[in-house]
Design a protein around this motif. Structure first.
Motif, PDB file in Angstrom:
ATOM      1  N   THR B 231      49.942  25.127 156.711  1.00  0.00           N
ATOM      2  CA  THR B 231      51.114  25.987 156.634  1.00  0.00           C
ATOM      3  C   THR B 231      51.033  26.960 157.805  1.00  0.00           C
ATOM      4  O   THR B 231      49.950  27.416 158.166  1.00  0.00           O
ATOM      5  CB  THR B 231      51.153  26.798 155.326  1.00  0.00           C
ATOM      6  N   TYR B 232      52.169  27.212 158.418  1.00  0.00           N
ATOM      7  CA  TYR B 232      52.193  28.156 159.539  1.00  0.00           C
ATOM      8  C   TYR B 232      52.731  29.503 159.092  1.00  0.00           C
ATOM      9  O   TYR B 232      52.298  30.544 159.555  1.00  0.00           O
ATOM     10  CB  TYR B 232      53.060  27.603 160.661  1.00  0.00           C
ATOM     11  N   ILE B 233      53.736  29.447 158.189  1.00  0.00           N
ATOM     12  CA  ILE B 233      54.451  30.670 157.820  1.00  0.00           C
ATOM     13  C   ILE B 233      54.367  30.841 156.321  1.00  0.00           C
ATOM     14  O   ILE B 233      54.583  29.859 155.604  1.00  0.00           O
ATOM     15  CB  ILE B 233      55.920  30.576 158.289  1.00  0.00           C
ATOM     16  N   PRO B 234      54.042  31.971 155.747  1.00  0.00           N
ATOM     17  CA  PRO B 234      53.791  33.261 156.419  1.00  0.00           C
ATOM     18  C   PRO B 234      52.369  33.383 156.997  1.00  0.00           C
ATOM     19  O   PRO B 234      52.180  34.167 157.915  1.00  0.00           O
ATOM     20  CB  PRO B 234      54.003  34.278 155.318  1.00  0.00           C
ATOM     21  N   ILE B 235      51.390  32.656 156.441  1.00  0.00           N
ATOM     22  CA  ILE B 235      50.030  32.781 156.972  1.00  0.00           C
ATOM     23  C   ILE B 235      49.568  31.436 157.489  1.00  0.00           C
ATOM     24  O   ILE B 235      49.770  30.401 156.840  1.00  0.00           O
ATOM     25  CB  ILE B 235      49.051  33.282 155.879  1.00  0.00           C
ATOM     26  N   PHE B 236      48.957  31.445 158.658  1.00  0.00           N
ATOM     27  CA  PHE B 236      48.451  30.212 159.246  1.00  0.00           C
ATOM     28  C   PHE B 236      47.236  29.751 158.455  1.00  0.00           C
ATOM     29  O   PHE B 236      46.238  30.463 158.368  1.00  0.00           O
ATOM     30  CB  PHE B 236      48.084  30.454 160.710  1.00  0.00           C
ATOM     31  N   ASN B 237      47.334  28.592 157.854  1.00  0.00           N
ATOM     32  CA  ASN B 237      46.299  28.145 156.943  1.00  0.00           C
ATOM     33  C   ASN B 237      46.223  26.624 157.020  1.00  0.00           C
ATOM     34  O   ASN B 237      47.245  25.962 157.069  1.00  0.00           O
ATOM     35  CB  ASN B 237      46.684  28.573 155.518  1.00  0.00           C
ATOM     36  N   TYR B 238      45.024  26.078 157.074  1.00  0.00           N
ATOM     37  CA  TYR B 238      44.942  24.623 157.187  1.00  0.00           C
ATOM     38  C   TYR B 238      43.683  24.097 156.501  1.00  0.00           C
ATOM     39  O   TYR B 238      42.722  24.818 156.261  1.00  0.00           O
ATOM     40  CB  TYR B 238      44.958  24.188 158.645  1.00  0.00           C
ATOM     41  N   THR B 239      43.737  22.828 156.185  1.00  0.00           N
ATOM     42  CA  THR B 239      42.563  22.132 155.649  1.00  0.00           C
ATOM     43  C   THR B 239      42.179  21.058 156.651  1.00  0.00           C
ATOM     44  O   THR B 239      42.984  20.658 157.479  1.00  0.00           O
ATOM     45  CB  THR B 239      42.877  21.468 154.314  1.00  0.00           C
ATOM     46  N   GLN B 240      40.932  20.601 156.573  1.00  0.00           N
ATOM     47  CA  GLN B 240      40.563  19.535 157.503  1.00  0.00           C
ATOM     48  C   GLN B 240      39.606  18.561 156.853  1.00  0.00           C
ATOM     49  O   GLN B 240      38.919  18.876 155.887  1.00  0.00           O
ATOM     50  CB  GLN B 240      39.960  20.109 158.773  1.00  0.00           C
ATOM     51  N   SER B 241      39.602  17.355 157.429  1.00  0.00           N
ATOM     52  CA  SER B 241      38.667  16.337 156.947  1.00  0.00           C
ATOM     53  C   SER B 241      38.410  15.387 158.099  1.00  0.00           C
ATOM     54  O   SER B 241      39.341  14.834 158.679  1.00  0.00           O
ATOM     55  CB  SER B 241      39.267  15.650 155.727  1.00  0.00           C
ATOM     56  N   LEU B 242      37.148  15.243 158.455  1.00  0.00           N
ATOM     57  CA  LEU B 242      36.789  14.479 159.652  1.00  0.00           C
ATOM     58  C   LEU B 242      37.209  13.010 159.561  1.00  0.00           C
ATOM     59  O   LEU B 242      37.805  12.487 160.509  1.00  0.00           O
ATOM     60  CB  LEU B 242      35.287  14.623 159.923  1.00  0.00           C
ATOM     61  N   PRO B 243      36.942  12.304 158.425  1.00  0.00           N
ATOM     62  CA  PRO B 243      37.332  10.885 158.386  1.00  0.00           C
ATOM     63  C   PRO B 243      38.828  10.697 158.626  1.00  0.00           C
ATOM     64  O   PRO B 243      39.225   9.735 159.305  1.00  0.00           O
ATOM     65  CB  PRO B 243      36.927  10.438 156.973  1.00  0.00           C
ATOM     66  N   ASP B 244      39.652  11.624 158.100  1.00  0.00           N
ATOM     67  CA  ASP B 244      41.091  11.479 158.307  1.00  0.00           C
ATOM     68  C   ASP B 244      41.444  11.591 159.785  1.00  0.00           C
ATOM     69  O   ASP B 244      42.274  10.826 160.300  1.00  0.00           O
ATOM     70  CB  ASP B 244      41.850  12.566 157.526  1.00  0.00           C
ATOM     71  N   PHE B 245      40.802  12.539 160.469  1.00  0.00           N
ATOM     72  CA  PHE B 245      41.063  12.677 161.911  1.00  0.00           C
ATOM     73  C   PHE B 245      40.690  11.399 162.649  1.00  0.00           C
ATOM     74  O   PHE B 245      41.423  10.931 163.519  1.00  0.00           O
ATOM     75  CB  PHE B 245      40.257  13.847 162.486  1.00  0.00           C
ATOM     76  N   ILE B 246      39.508  10.842 162.299  1.00  0.00           N
ATOM     77  CA  ILE B 246      39.048   9.642 163.005  1.00  0.00           C
ATOM     78  C   ILE B 246      40.016   8.497 162.774  1.00  0.00           C
ATOM     79  O   ILE B 246      40.422   7.799 163.721  1.00  0.00           O
ATOM     80  CB  ILE B 246      37.618   9.274 162.542  1.00  0.00           C
ATOM     81  N   ILE B 247      40.455   8.342 161.512  1.00  0.00           N
ATOM     82  CA  ILE B 247      41.365   7.236 161.214  1.00  0.00           C
ATOM     83  C   ILE B 247      42.694   7.434 161.930  1.00  0.00           C
ATOM     84  O   ILE B 247      43.263   6.484 162.487  1.00  0.00           O
ATOM     85  CB  ILE B 247      41.535   7.096 159.692  1.00  0.00           C
ATOM     86  N   TYR B 248      43.176   8.678 161.957  1.00  0.00           N
ATOM     87  CA  TYR B 248      44.444   8.939 162.648  1.00  0.00           C
ATOM     88  C   TYR B 248      44.311   8.631 164.140  1.00  0.00           C
ATOM     89  O   TYR B 248      45.223   8.072 164.752  1.00  0.00           O
ATOM     90  CB  TYR B 248      44.868  10.386 162.413  1.00  0.00           C
ATOM     91  N   THR B 249      43.159   8.999 164.718  1.00  0.00           N
ATOM     92  CA  THR B 249      42.944   8.697 166.130  1.00  0.00           C
ATOM     93  C   THR B 249      42.978   7.197 166.375  1.00  0.00           C
ATOM     94  O   THR B 249      43.629   6.720 167.315  1.00  0.00           O
ATOM     95  CB  THR B 249      41.586   9.259 166.582  1.00  0.00           C
ATOM     96  N   ILE B 250      42.258   6.442 165.523  1.00  0.00           N
ATOM     97  CA  ILE B 250      42.243   4.985 165.709  1.00  0.00           C
ATOM     98  C   ILE B 250      43.654   4.428 165.589  1.00  0.00           C
ATOM     99  O   ILE B 250      44.084   3.596 166.388  1.00  0.00           O
ATOM    100  CB  ILE B 250      41.302   4.321 164.687  1.00  0.00           C
TER     101      ILE B 250
END
Lengths: 217, 273
Positions: B231-250
């Motif tokens: 979410t950017y508004i009202p507060i910048f807030n995010y979650t992350q997960s490494l496997p998801d990033f890797i799969i998205y990159t592939i």
């Protein structure tokens, strides 16, 4: 009602309910607009259309696309909507919708497909459909003034209004309003060019199509 | 330089790839995802040798967007109008413009790779009448250009406006008359008989099936796991997960990975000779 259309009617509220939490209004509206166009295509495929009618539709689309590419250096001056309105009047609402959507789609093979394609398809398609329906109900007459007024209003409000929704991508109400305000002169130019094209070609073209219809049936 | 071998795959593979990549580009607003997607799109543009930059418009959007957006907690400064300029709206504006640039870049690739005959091949079985209309129109447009020049040569005149009206009139009549002839001729040659074939004939091979299953599995995983919220508004807030990033990159880099693999295989086979 054919089965696929029932499925689409079910899918519409489902998608909205599932995705509304994500706040991605662009994606939702894009999906809804695609759902709205599909029944027209399905109905058209179910109907066994005469080959002559099919070829006439192809010719009208080709004229619309060729017209748009003839004026490619002047982006807002395009006779596409004018030709779609004429074909909606002469060939009926369903064919009008088909000619509108496909001429927007095919002309973007030349001008480049993008996220705007779907909005343009829906906007021109609805104008063609509306022209056919209003003519059928004797609200729209085959006179210069009546067609020109219809063309101007629909180009400004329906085409401009729908295509500018592409700004939903920014997901920000203030930007969208700014976008609409900035595009008013462009939409006015587009609407007036449509009026000029309709004034010049509407009656002769309708006469030509009617001649072909009486000659070949 | 490496050639794009991905374009040789079956149209269905290309279509699945572009649908998923473009939808994810619109849907995943996570900053890392945006970076992955835009870098993949730009590398793919380079692989296809497209030099098309529409960045100027998007720079303007990225400036305008935060100026109109006032929601946000961290105030950077106040605009002359009295509206606060917040860090969140700036970030959100930048993210949105990145997303738009990415989608445009993906569509540039799409236009080069999924040509109209591939699209017709895909939808020819599903929507035969619409596909017939589209393929006819694609033929008619160059034909009309030739006819237009023919008519122009036959009607030289000083009054340009009068000529234009005459030429358009002749064009329309000519094309409509011949359209009826075309229809009758098509009917005489057996239009509507079963077992028609399309112009381009693509064969679904094992590698196409493998790649499309891979694409569908990766997209499905990303949709189901749904871990990359932001979410950017009202507060910048995010979650992350490494496997998801890797799969998205592939997923995004699929065409580039496949092209490199193909190139290496080719080099290897040459070196063995």
């Amino acid at each position: 009602m054919p089965k696929p259309i029932k499925i689409i009617l079910l899918l519409m509220p489902l998608t909205t309910l599932l995705l509304v939490d994500s706040n991605n209004y662009y994606f939702i509206s894009l999906l809804l607009i695609i759902y709205a166009m599909l029944p027209f295509f399905i109905i058209y495929e179910k109907r066994k259309v005469q080959l002559r009618e099919l070829v006439m539709i192809a010719v009208m689309i080709a004229i619309a696309v060729a017209g748009r590419s003839a004026f490619f250096m002047l982006p807002q001056i395009k006779p596409m909507v004018a030709i779609v309105i004429i074909s909606g009047i002469c060939l009926g609402a369903q064919s009008g919708f088909l000619i509108g959507t496909l001429s927007a789609f095919i002309s973007n093979f030349i001008f480049g497909q993008g996220p705007w394609t779907i909005w343009q398809m829906f906007a021109t398609g609805s104008i063609g459909f509306l022209a056919g329906i209003l003519y059928y109900n004797n609200i729209l007459m085959k006179t210069k003034t009546s067609i020109c007024i219809f063309g101007g209003i629909t180009t400004f409000f329906i085409y401009g209004g729908i295509v500018n929704l592409n700004s939903l991508m920014t997901n920000n109400i203030a930007t969208i309003i700014a976008y609409y305000v900035y595009s008013i002169p462009f939409d006015l130019l587009h609407a007036s060019s449509t009026i000029v094209f309709l004034y010049l070609i509407a009656i002769p073209m309708i006469e030509k199509i009617e001649r072909i219809k009486t000659k070949y049936g | 330089m490496i050639r794009c071998y991905f374009s040789d795959y079956h149209p269905i593979v290309l279509f699945i790839y572009f649908i998923s990549v473009i939808s994810f580009a619109i849907f995943l607003m996570h900053p890392v995802c945006l970076l992955i997607s835009i870098s993949a799109a730009i590398s793919y543009l380079a692989l296809l040798r497209i030099k098309k930059y529409m960045l100027a418009i998007f720079l303007i959007i990225s400036i305008i967007n935060p100026l109109f957006n006032h929601a946000g907690v961290t105030i950077l400064f106040y605009l002359p109008t009295g509206n606060p300029f917040t860090l969140e709206s700036l970030l959100y504006g930048i993210a949105t413009s990145f997303m738009i640039i990415t989608v445009i870049a993906w569509f540039c690739c799409y236009n080069k790779v999924v040509t109209s005959d591939k699209l017709l091949y895909l939808f020819g079985k599903l929507l035969p009448q619409l596909s017939l209309i589209i393929s006819m129109v694609l033929r008619l447009i160059p034909l009309y250009k030739i006819r237009f020049n023919k008519i122009m040569h036959a009607n030289p005149s000083d009054n340009a406006f009068k000529t234009a009206a005459l030429v358009v009139s002749i064009m329309v009549t000519w094309s409509m008359e011949t359209a009826i002839d075309t229809a009758d001729s098509m009917k005489a040659r057996g239009y509507g008989l079963p077992n028609r074939t399309t112009f381009s004939n693509y064969k679904l091979t094992t590698r196409d099936i493998v790649v499309s299953i891979g694409l569908v599995v990766m997209s499905g995983y990303l949709i189901c796991s749904n871990k990359l919220a932001v979410t950017y508004i009202p507060i910048f807030n995010y979650t992350q997960s490494l496997p998801d990033f890797i799969i998205y990159t592939i997923l995004c880099y699929t065409p580039i990975i496949l092209s490199i693999m193909e190139e290496l295989k080719w080099k290897y086979l040459i070196s063995k000779i």
